[in-house]
Design a protein around this motif. Sequence first.
Motif, mmCIF file in Angstrom:
data_model
loop_
_atom_site.group_PDB
_atom_site.id
_atom_site.type_symbol
_atom_site.label_atom_id
_atom_site.label_comp_id
_atom_site.label_asym_id
_atom_site.label_seq_id
_atom_site.Cartn_x
_atom_site.Cartn_y
_atom_site.Cartn_z
ATOM 1 N N UNK A 470 -53.971 67.651 -0.776
ATOM 2 C CA UNK A 470 -53.900 66.208 -0.953
ATOM 3 C C UNK A 470 -54.550 65.753 -2.239
ATOM 4 N N UNK A 471 -55.707 66.364 -2.549
ATOM 5 C CA UNK A 471 -56.390 65.989 -3.800
ATOM 6 C C UNK A 471 -55.577 66.425 -5.016
ATOM 7 N N UNK A 472 -54.883 67.577 -4.894
ATOM 8 C CA UNK A 472 -54.094 68.075 -6.021
ATOM 9 C C UNK A 472 -52.929 67.150 -6.338
ATOM 10 N N UNK A 473 -52.358 66.509 -5.307
ATOM 11 C CA UNK A 473 -51.185 65.668 -5.539
ATOM 12 C C UNK A 473 -51.538 64.249 -5.949
ATOM 13 N N UNK A 474 -52.795 63.912 -5.920
ATOM 14 C CA UNK A 474 -53.229 62.575 -6.320
ATOM 15 C C UNK A 474 -53.776 62.610 -7.735
ATOM 16 N N UNK A 475 -53.718 61.489 -8.411
ATOM 17 C CA UNK A 475 -54.270 61.386 -9.754
ATOM 18 C C UNK A 475 -55.783 61.339 -9.641
ATOM 19 N N UNK A 476 -56.511 62.292 -10.240
ATOM 20 C CA UNK A 476 -57.965 62.278 -10.151
ATOM 21 C C UNK A 476 -58.543 61.005 -10.756
ATOM 22 N N UNK A 481 -61.637 66.190 -17.652
ATOM 23 C CA UNK A 481 -61.546 67.296 -16.683
ATOM 24 C C UNK A 481 -62.905 67.611 -16.053
ATOM 25 N N UNK A 482 -62.849 68.110 -14.842
ATOM 26 C CA UNK A 482 -64.036 68.581 -14.143
ATOM 27 C C UNK A 482 -63.852 70.064 -13.845
ATOM 28 N N UNK A 483 -64.889 70.681 -13.313
ATOM 29 C CA UNK A 483 -64.775 72.093 -12.946
ATOM 30 C C UNK A 483 -63.706 72.288 -11.872
ATOM 31 N N UNK A 484 -63.626 71.337 -10.923
ATOM 32 C CA UNK A 484 -62.625 71.445 -9.865
ATOM 33 C C UNK A 484 -61.211 71.312 -10.378
ATOM 34 N N UNK A 485 -60.957 70.323 -11.259
ATOM 35 C CA UNK A 485 -59.606 70.157 -11.802
ATOM 36 C C UNK A 485 -59.226 71.335 -12.693
ATOM 37 N N UNK A 486 -60.214 71.903 -13.407
ATOM 38 C CA UNK A 486 -59.937 73.072 -14.233
ATOM 39 C C UNK A 486 -59.518 74.267 -13.408
ATOM 40 N N UNK A 487 -60.195 74.482 -12.248
ATOM 41 C CA UNK A 487 -59.818 75.586 -11.375
ATOM 42 C C UNK A 487 -58.439 75.351 -10.760
ATOM 43 N N UNK A 537 -45.738 69.502 -12.148
ATOM 44 C CA UNK A 537 -46.167 68.152 -11.804
ATOM 45 C C UNK A 537 -47.633 68.083 -11.437
ATOM 46 N N UNK A 538 -48.111 69.071 -10.677
ATOM 47 C CA UNK A 538 -49.532 69.085 -10.313
ATOM 48 C C UNK A 538 -50.395 69.241 -11.561
ATOM 49 N N UNK A 539 -49.991 70.145 -12.473
ATOM 50 C CA UNK A 539 -50.765 70.332 -13.703
ATOM 51 C C UNK A 539 -50.740 69.067 -14.553
ATOM 52 N N UNK A 540 -49.582 68.449 -14.655
ATOM 53 C CA UNK A 540 -49.432 67.263 -15.507
ATOM 54 C C UNK A 540 -50.310 66.111 -15.035
ATOM 55 N N UNK A 541 -50.557 66.002 -13.733
ATOM 56 C CA UNK A 541 -51.335 64.886 -13.194
ATOM 57 C C UNK A 541 -52.848 65.076 -13.353
ATOM 58 N N UNK A 542 -53.276 66.233 -13.832
ATOM 59 C CA UNK A 542 -54.704 66.446 -14.024
ATOM 60 C C UNK A 542 -55.148 65.910 -15.385
ATOM 61 N N UNK A 543 -56.409 65.488 -15.520
ATOM 62 C CA UNK A 543 -56.894 64.939 -16.806
ATOM 63 C C UNK A 543 -57.007 66.035 -17.858
#
Length: 609
Positions: A470-476, A481-487, A537-543
Amino acid sequence: MQPQGLCDLGCRLLRRRPLVEGPGIHLPRCLTTLDLVSLGVGGTLGAGAYVLAGDVVRDQAGPGIVFSFLVATLPCLLSGLCYAELGAHVPYSGSAYVSSYVTVGQLLAFVTGWNLILSYVLGAASVARAWSAAFDGLISGYAEQGLGTRISLHAPQVLAAHADFVALGVVLLLTVLLAAGMRESVLLTRLFAGVNLLVLAFVTVAGFIKGNLRNWELMAHDYLLAESRLNGTHSLGAFGEGGFFPFGMAGCWDDGTAGCLCPLSAPLSAPTGEEAHSPRLAIPLSLVVSLFVCFMMYSGLSAALTLLTPYYLIRPERALFEAFIHVGWTPFSYVVAVGTLCALSSSLLGAMLSMPRVIFAMAEDGLLFRGLAWVHAGTNIPVLATVVSGVIAACMAFLFELIDLVDLTCIGTLVACSLVAFSVLVLRFQPDEDSGSSKENTRVESQETQAECDVISADPAPQTGCLRLGWALCVPGNATPSAGSGRLVYLCAMVLVLLLIGLGLVLAWWPDRLFSGDLACVVGVSLLLLLTSGALGVIWRQPQNPAPLHFKVPGVPLLPALSIVMNVCLMLQMSPATWTRLAVWMLVGLAMYFGYGIWHSLEEQEQEQ
């Protein structure tokens, strides 16, 4: 092996190098942007322009080689853009390897560097073989008759028919020159590259002046007429079906792999990044200029060659030389001969200049024997790495056939280019490294990674900060970037690569079934495209990391993904024998890594402290 042991091994394989300049040995900054351009152009416009282009024209593409170079330009451009961003982000010696170390961890960094060494060593050996063939052609085959036939290598399909003493001598001579000093080598490369460009420009202009458009429309009766005039003195090449695409569009697409020499312009400048003035600006600019110049020269040369002479009359080892004789410009053929030797010398110098830089960077990190990182105090040259790589390249040129060397060079380069595209995809979405000391950052990161591994092995339940769908599909909510979004990006990028490999397999092995509407292929490709779109799409939505760079690849994550799938398609065109040789090379490298590198790396020693 126990779960804790597997986790410890995984932590070692994924250790990353901090994105800061460490306290080790650094090479002096003595190269301008023009020097980098001359190295890139000189290293690329060599055997591909004067020897291999003739081979592709004669037996595989005909005049359609112009289309082959156009097709090959796109993956070359994408690879060059990825190298440019990494060169701007990590302007250190061996930057393709270093950037992989920063982003994807130690094991894949070693694989990247090991394949770069392969492409440079075999690239130098193949150009030396081409230089020997061109020189032998000028002296009417005396070198082969006087030296080569005296030592026969009785290992068909593995070694060359005869040893090449000229290639051996040329590589050893240039190794001594490179060990003498950087500035002298670059000045000589610039001279050779200038002569090469002038000769290629002359050939292109002459082709459009003296060439005949009818050579792009040849039919069967022209072939038979030419055969009757030869009276058995020279065998013709394959004819195909005639016309501009005598071997069909499939032949042109397959022979886009011949244009794989074009991506060599990207890595040729990258390993010298630490020695450039203002590398964050000079490396991207030099790569873009090199790619443009090489594309124009390859396209013009291939068009001129096929206009000057019928494709089935071409002899690859003397293609341009005999093209001018064919149109009655015999005096100018010697100008082309001089240009051939200058071009091959420039290409050989460029490849040999890059080899020791990658070896030096890996040895400095402890992944190869540390003695290879020794730099001479007087010349500031990694002498031992230069000599060792030169001797290996000389032995390869002495023992192996040109076409075998070229195929293995191409596949090694494509593997390295794919890993670089993966590194760009991951690095763009990682948080900034702390600007503190390299040693302290490495120790802290290793401790944190080990702590995470201990927690995971002790309790398999999801922890705070772990990846959730769920967190992956939402815009952070964070703009950076954070450590979590990087992983998360790292995980999605690995899944994406597997999907792209599957897509490349279908496109390379079953294109006819796909385009004929075979249900299984259509469903399979549709499913792969759907999953690929989801991962993108998941990668694109990360900062993304907002750090300013002189150059950034546009369209991330789409363009790096396109680069990977195109490189995979080109690799799959290679023969099983080439894949077997690559597998042997990789087995040797992995044995060295697990036997030495993983236990002697800087990160391992700092963790023990």
